[in-house]
Design a protein around this motif. Sequence first.
Motif, PDB file in Angstrom:
ATOM      1  N   PRO A 415       0.875  -1.344   0.105  1.00  0.00           N
ATOM      2  CA  PRO A 415       0.053   0.097  -0.132  1.00  0.00           C
ATOM      3  C   PRO A 415       0.876   1.429  -0.142  1.00  0.00           C
ATOM      4  O   PRO A 415       2.044   1.371   0.831  1.00  0.00           O
ATOM      5  CB  PRO A 415      -0.723  -0.082   1.446  1.00  0.00           C
ATOM      6  CG  PRO A 415      -0.077  -1.197   2.142  1.00  0.00           C
ATOM      7  CD  PRO A 415       0.553  -1.964   1.315  1.00  0.00           C
ATOM      8  N   LEU A 416       0.324   2.334  -0.751  1.00  0.00           N
ATOM      9  CA  LEU A 416       1.179   3.514  -0.777  1.00  0.00           C
ATOM     10  C   LEU A 416       0.064   4.532   0.084  1.00  0.00           C
ATOM     11  O   LEU A 416      -0.844   4.881  -0.339  1.00  0.00           O
ATOM     12  CB  LEU A 416       1.137   4.009  -2.166  1.00  0.00           C
ATOM     13  CG  LEU A 416       2.204   3.230  -3.250  1.00  0.00           C
ATOM     14  CD1 LEU A 416       1.938   3.771  -4.635  1.00  0.00           C
ATOM     15  CD2 LEU A 416       3.433   3.033  -2.537  1.00  0.00           C
ATOM     16  N   VAL A 417       0.942   4.978   1.071  1.00  0.00           N
ATOM     17  CA  VAL A 417      -0.004   5.841   2.015  1.00  0.00           C
ATOM     18  C   VAL A 417       0.477   7.100   2.160  1.00  0.00           C
ATOM     19  O   VAL A 417       1.856   7.311   2.419  1.00  0.00           O
ATOM     20  CB  VAL A 417      -0.133   5.076   3.400  1.00  0.00           C
ATOM     21  CG1 VAL A 417      -0.680   5.913   4.427  1.00  0.00           C
ATOM     22  CG2 VAL A 417      -0.728   3.824   3.400  1.00  0.00           C
ATOM     23  N   TRP A 418      -0.297   8.233   2.022  1.00  0.00           N
ATOM     24  CA  TRP A 418       0.194   9.550   2.087  1.00  0.00           C
ATOM     25  C   TRP A 418      -0.343  10.348   3.340  1.00  0.00           C
ATOM     26  O   TRP A 418      -1.411  10.719   2.945  1.00  0.00           O
ATOM     27  CB  TRP A 418       0.094  10.252   0.879  1.00  0.00           C
ATOM     28  CG  TRP A 418       0.571  11.591   0.727  1.00  0.00           C
ATOM     29  CD1 TRP A 418       1.849  12.017   0.254  1.00  0.00           C
ATOM     30  CD2 TRP A 418      -0.049  13.182   0.937  1.00  0.00           C
ATOM     31  NE1 TRP A 418       2.160  13.473   0.438  1.00  0.00           N
ATOM     32  CE2 TRP A 418       1.096  13.970   0.749  1.00  0.00           C
ATOM     33  CE3 TRP A 418      -1.212  13.411   1.138  1.00  0.00           C
ATOM     34  CZ2 TRP A 418       0.448  15.186   0.968  1.00  0.00           C
ATOM     35  CZ3 TRP A 418      -1.537  14.702   1.494  1.00  0.00           C
ATOM     36  CH2 TRP A 418      -0.528  15.599   1.389  1.00  0.00           C
ATOM     37  N   HIS A 419       0.106  10.606   4.387  1.00  0.00           N
ATOM     38  CA  HIS A 419      -0.512  11.106   5.487  1.00  0.00           C
ATOM     39  C   HIS A 419      -1.554  10.618   5.860  1.00  0.00           C
ATOM     40  O   HIS A 419      -2.765  11.182   6.329  1.00  0.00           O
ATOM     41  CB  HIS A 419      -0.613  12.736   5.182  1.00  0.00           C
ATOM     42  CG  HIS A 419       0.694  13.542   4.895  1.00  0.00           C
ATOM     43  ND1 HIS A 419       1.326  14.042   6.021  1.00  0.00           N
ATOM     44  CD2 HIS A 419       1.391  13.774   3.737  1.00  0.00           C
ATOM     45  CE1 HIS A 419       2.354  14.846   5.376  1.00  0.00           C
ATOM     46  NE2 HIS A 419       2.518  14.554   4.343  1.00  0.00           N
ATOM     47  N   THR A 449       9.427   3.542  -0.839  1.00  0.00           N
ATOM     48  CA  THR A 449       7.612   3.521  -0.840  1.00  0.00           C
ATOM     49  C   THR A 449       7.344   4.720  -0.602  1.00  0.00           C
ATOM     50  O   THR A 449       6.397   5.261  -1.250  1.00  0.00           O
ATOM     51  CB  THR A 449       7.346   2.498   0.064  1.00  0.00           C
ATOM     52  OG1 THR A 449       7.609   1.337  -0.478  1.00  0.00           O
ATOM     53  CG2 THR A 449       5.802   2.625   0.074  1.00  0.00           C
ATOM     54  N   PRO A 450       7.979   5.594   0.460  1.00  0.00           N
ATOM     55  CA  PRO A 450       7.418   7.233   0.628  1.00  0.00           C
ATOM     56  C   PRO A 450       7.377   8.102  -0.601  1.00  0.00           C
ATOM     57  O   PRO A 450       6.762   8.702  -0.783  1.00  0.00           O
ATOM     58  CB  PRO A 450       8.304   7.622   1.802  1.00  0.00           C
ATOM     59  CG  PRO A 450       8.661   6.266   2.512  1.00  0.00           C
ATOM     60  CD  PRO A 450       8.935   5.167   1.389  1.00  0.00           C
ATOM     61  N   VAL A 455       4.969  10.833  -5.154  1.00  0.00           N
ATOM     62  CA  VAL A 455       4.536  11.013  -6.523  1.00  0.00           C
ATOM     63  C   VAL A 455       3.154  10.408  -6.770  1.00  0.00           C
ATOM     64  O   VAL A 455       2.393  11.140  -7.507  1.00  0.00           O
ATOM     65  CB  VAL A 455       5.512  10.043  -7.282  1.00  0.00           C
ATOM     66  CG1 VAL A 455       5.168  10.413  -9.028  1.00  0.00           C
ATOM     67  CG2 VAL A 455       6.999  10.595  -7.041  1.00  0.00           C
ATOM     68  N   ALA A 456       2.709   9.316  -6.185  1.00  0.00           N
ATOM     69  CA  ALA A 456       1.093   9.119  -6.698  1.00  0.00           C
ATOM     70  C   ALA A 456       0.098  10.150  -5.913  1.00  0.00           C
ATOM     71  O   ALA A 456      -0.689  10.177  -6.727  1.00  0.00           O
ATOM     72  CB  ALA A 456       0.999   7.721  -5.710  1.00  0.00           C
ATOM     73  N   HIS A 457       0.513  10.696  -4.835  1.00  0.00           N
ATOM     74  CA  HIS A 457      -0.191  11.641  -4.412  1.00  0.00           C
ATOM     75  C   HIS A 457      -0.343  12.837  -5.365  1.00  0.00           C
ATOM     76  O   HIS A 457      -1.207  13.474  -5.561  1.00  0.00           O
ATOM     77  CB  HIS A 457       0.328  12.183  -2.804  1.00  0.00           C
ATOM     78  CG  HIS A 457      -0.701  13.349  -2.278  1.00  0.00           C
ATOM     79  ND1 HIS A 457      -1.927  13.419  -2.238  1.00  0.00           N
ATOM     80  CD2 HIS A 457      -0.137  14.706  -2.126  1.00  0.00           C
ATOM     81  CE1 HIS A 457      -2.103  14.494  -1.742  1.00  0.00           C
ATOM     82  NE2 HIS A 457      -1.245  15.573  -1.729  1.00  0.00           N
ATOM     83  N   ALA A 458       1.020  13.368  -5.907  1.00  0.00           N
ATOM     84  CA  ALA A 458       1.228  14.382  -6.826  1.00  0.00           C
ATOM     85  C   ALA A 458       0.334  14.165  -8.081  1.00  0.00           C
ATOM     86  O   ALA A 458      -0.353  14.965  -8.776  1.00  0.00           O
ATOM     87  CB  ALA A 458       2.361  14.627  -7.195  1.00  0.00           C
ATOM     88  N   VAL A 459       0.504  12.912  -8.592  1.00  0.00           N
ATOM     89  CA  VAL A 459      -0.460  12.419  -9.863  1.00  0.00           C
ATOM     90  C   VAL A 459      -2.190  12.569  -9.618  1.00  0.00           C
ATOM     91  O   VAL A 459      -2.909  13.052 -10.316  1.00  0.00           O
ATOM     92  CB  VAL A 459      -0.355  10.869  -9.872  1.00  0.00           C
ATOM     93  CG1 VAL A 459      -1.188  10.610 -11.102  1.00  0.00           C
ATOM     94  CG2 VAL A 459       1.119  10.943 -10.545  1.00  0.00           C
ATOM     95  N   ARG A 460      -2.543  12.202  -8.121  1.00  0.00           N
ATOM     96  CA  ARG A 460      -3.766  12.318  -7.915  1.00  0.00           C
ATOM     97  C   ARG A 460      -4.154  13.825  -7.763  1.00  0.00           C
ATOM     98  O   ARG A 460      -5.124  14.355  -8.236  1.00  0.00           O
ATOM     99  CB  ARG A 460      -4.056  11.754  -6.455  1.00  0.00           C
ATOM    100  CG  ARG A 460      -4.139  10.339  -6.522  1.00  0.00           C
ATOM    101  CD  ARG A 460      -4.501   9.697  -5.015  1.00  0.00           C
ATOM    102  NE  ARG A 460      -5.917  10.204  -4.683  1.00  0.00           N
ATOM    103  CZ  ARG A 460      -6.521  10.016  -3.643  1.00  0.00           C
ATOM    104  NH1 ARG A 460      -6.005   9.518  -2.784  1.00  0.00           N
ATOM    105  NH2 ARG A 460      -7.769  10.525  -3.513  1.00  0.00           N
ATOM    106  N   MET A 461      -3.287  14.671  -7.176  1.00  0.00           N
ATOM    107  CA  MET A 461      -3.426  16.149  -7.060  1.00  0.00           C
ATOM    108  C   MET A 461      -3.678  16.597  -8.629  1.00  0.00           C
ATOM    109  O   MET A 461      -4.529  17.433  -8.914  1.00  0.00           O
ATOM    110  CB  MET A 461      -2.703  16.758  -6.324  1.00  0.00           C
ATOM    111  CG  MET A 461      -2.359  16.655  -4.741  1.00  0.00           C
ATOM    112  SD  MET A 461      -4.300  17.010  -3.959  1.00  0.00           S
ATOM    113  CE  MET A 461      -4.934  15.224  -4.197  1.00  0.00           C
ATOM    114  N   ALA A 462      -2.877  16.451  -9.572  1.00  0.00           N
ATOM    115  CA  ALA A 462      -2.644  16.690 -10.945  1.00  0.00           C
ATOM    116  C   ALA A 462      -4.171  16.370 -11.325  1.00  0.00           C
ATOM    117  O   ALA A 462      -4.812  17.288 -12.283  1.00  0.00           O
ATOM    118  CB  ALA A 462      -1.443  16.185 -11.610  1.00  0.00           C
TER     119      ALA A 462
END
Length: 689
Positions: A415-419, A449-450, A455-462
């Motif tokens: 899993p990729l977890v951001w905050h 992984t962090p 980057v996955a969060h940045a992709v989501r935000m974009a």
Amino acid sequence: MAMPQTYDDVGVTPARFVAVVMAVVSPALAVAAVVIWAGLPEAWTPANATVTPQSAVSLTFPSVGAFLIYHRPRLNMAWLMSVGGLAGAVSDVSQALMLRAAANGELVLASWLKFPVQIGWTVCGFALTVLLPLYSPDGRLPSPRWRLALLLGGAALTTTSLRTLLRPDPPLESYPFPAVIPNVLQVPAIAPYDAVIFTVAWVAIFISMVLAALSLALRLRRADPIGRRQIAWPLLAFTGYIVFLIAGQSVPVLVWPAVIWAALIPVAIAFSVTRYRLYGIDTVISRAFVAAGLLIVISAVYFSVGALSSLVLSGYDQIAGLASALFAGAFFQPLRRVLQRAVDHLLYGRIGDPRVLAERLTQAVRRGDPAEALTSVVSVLRDGLAVEGVAVEVTDGEPRYVENGRVGDDPRKVPLVWHGEMVGRLLVGPPGPRRFPAAHNERVLSTLTPYAADVAHAVRMAADLQRSRERILTTREEERRRLRRDLHDGLGQTLSAMAMTINIARSRLKKSPESADALLQDLRSGMDAVAGDIRELVYGLRPPALDDLGLARAVHALAGQSSPDTAIEVEVVGDLSDLPAAVEVAVYRIVQEALTNIRRHAGATRADIVLQRERSVLRVLISDDGRGLPEARRAGVGLSSMRERAAELGGICVVSGLPGAGTRVEVMLPLLSATAEPRTERLDPLDSR
């Protein structure tokens, strides 16, 4: 008449029967040897320990060999282990009987017992130090050239045994026992060359042992990941045994670790043959090397500083000990990191260094947009983990899936977890052909992984930003269309009709005042309708409660309109009176949407709303004790609208919560103007009533 059962009928083949016999006889002979040793007179008891690596071999090798033969009767390594262990037991018990006979005065019998002693020692040593390493783990030589190592080891061991059997009897003065046990086949002519033969033969034995271990190291280097893990077990065991055996020639106390390592060799071979897939051998190697390095260096630092301190601070032993401990402690953590990097580099190469991979990943992320950065992340992770493929799934992102290589049908899911928010998954494919897929992978994953989550969060935000822009544009055009329709078709038509009514009333005012009065009354009713339409238009642009009550009390009014089953408390920290209008509207709509979700979906008994103004940020927190968010969820219209309203003002909105643990909506909106000194105001739910 019933046919008699055969070995095969009951699962006992001749090979298994012989292996079991050797597994029983060999330990019995080893125990008998120990018992005989214990009963020897003191004068005939050797000065060195009676337990040798050969004793450990006789206890463990036949048992493990029988176990392997039971499962794989044609495995030649298992037969080597059984025969070598039995030979070691025969050598041990023969030596004990030889000394027993000599102690009883039967020197001739003792001299003949030298032959089984030396033959058993030769067979056991050849199987343990040469044959098993060369034939591990698949029962075949690495190549025909390694027959030279076999010949060297066999010749050296045979030469040593022949020297022992053929050398002339030494003088009684230099003999360790009360009487000399004669050699019945002694050859006086070799006396001048005895020392040379001894030195050359033992040097050749040690060289053949090192070459046998080197063959395993070369197999390890050329093997695939599964083969490497299979080979690493016997390599670790043989290396430890050889190191301690050679060191024991100078430091006798180190013979005991050699005995332990000799006992572990068959276990390591059994792992390599049967269960090697279940154990992370590189973890064992890595931790063993790091621990050994720490022990050696820290001990050297401790004793060196202690000796130096004792010289400088003579008479202050406690201070010297304290200084030694402080210096050793200061070296511990930096040395551990250095040793860990060195072992990682040794096992996995430079590409496997997590620090180097993190630097590569950082540079790749800086050079491109989030989508390109995600491709770089996948590529770096695949190189760092040395797997066949790596993929990243991004929740509600664009792109949603990026793959490098082939992850297969059953990849490992990380899993990729951001905050605290699940932003995607990392899919790791099967191991590639280069190295171990074990503990080092865990270090690489924990390091990288962090970055992947960022980057996955940045992709989501974009993706959210792009969708937000599209929605804002669509909403703006829809709002313009609605306003045009309402103004043109509704308000415009009504005003035109009112203008016509006024003209008609004017024309009838003198001739028919009664009809003019009726027209004016209709006009008055129409004006009320127009006022209502205009009010609706204004309310759609900005909630009137913000102008009438202010943000704090408007939020309290929203809380008062919620379900009576949910107790809602509003807390305000700071002055909210001079906020920008756009911020007030965004906060009001976000709180309104959050309360709607609590009322419809949460099933909560309590909710808290906190509005906190700082110098340059307005924080909004809405939390409840309801059902929380489901594990598999998709952002609906309400959650998306909250994020979009925050993003429009350059802020962020994070929605989090575990199933059964409530939901938490946290919003941060930047403010351009400075604020007054913060003050805390807790609103009573009855204030606005």
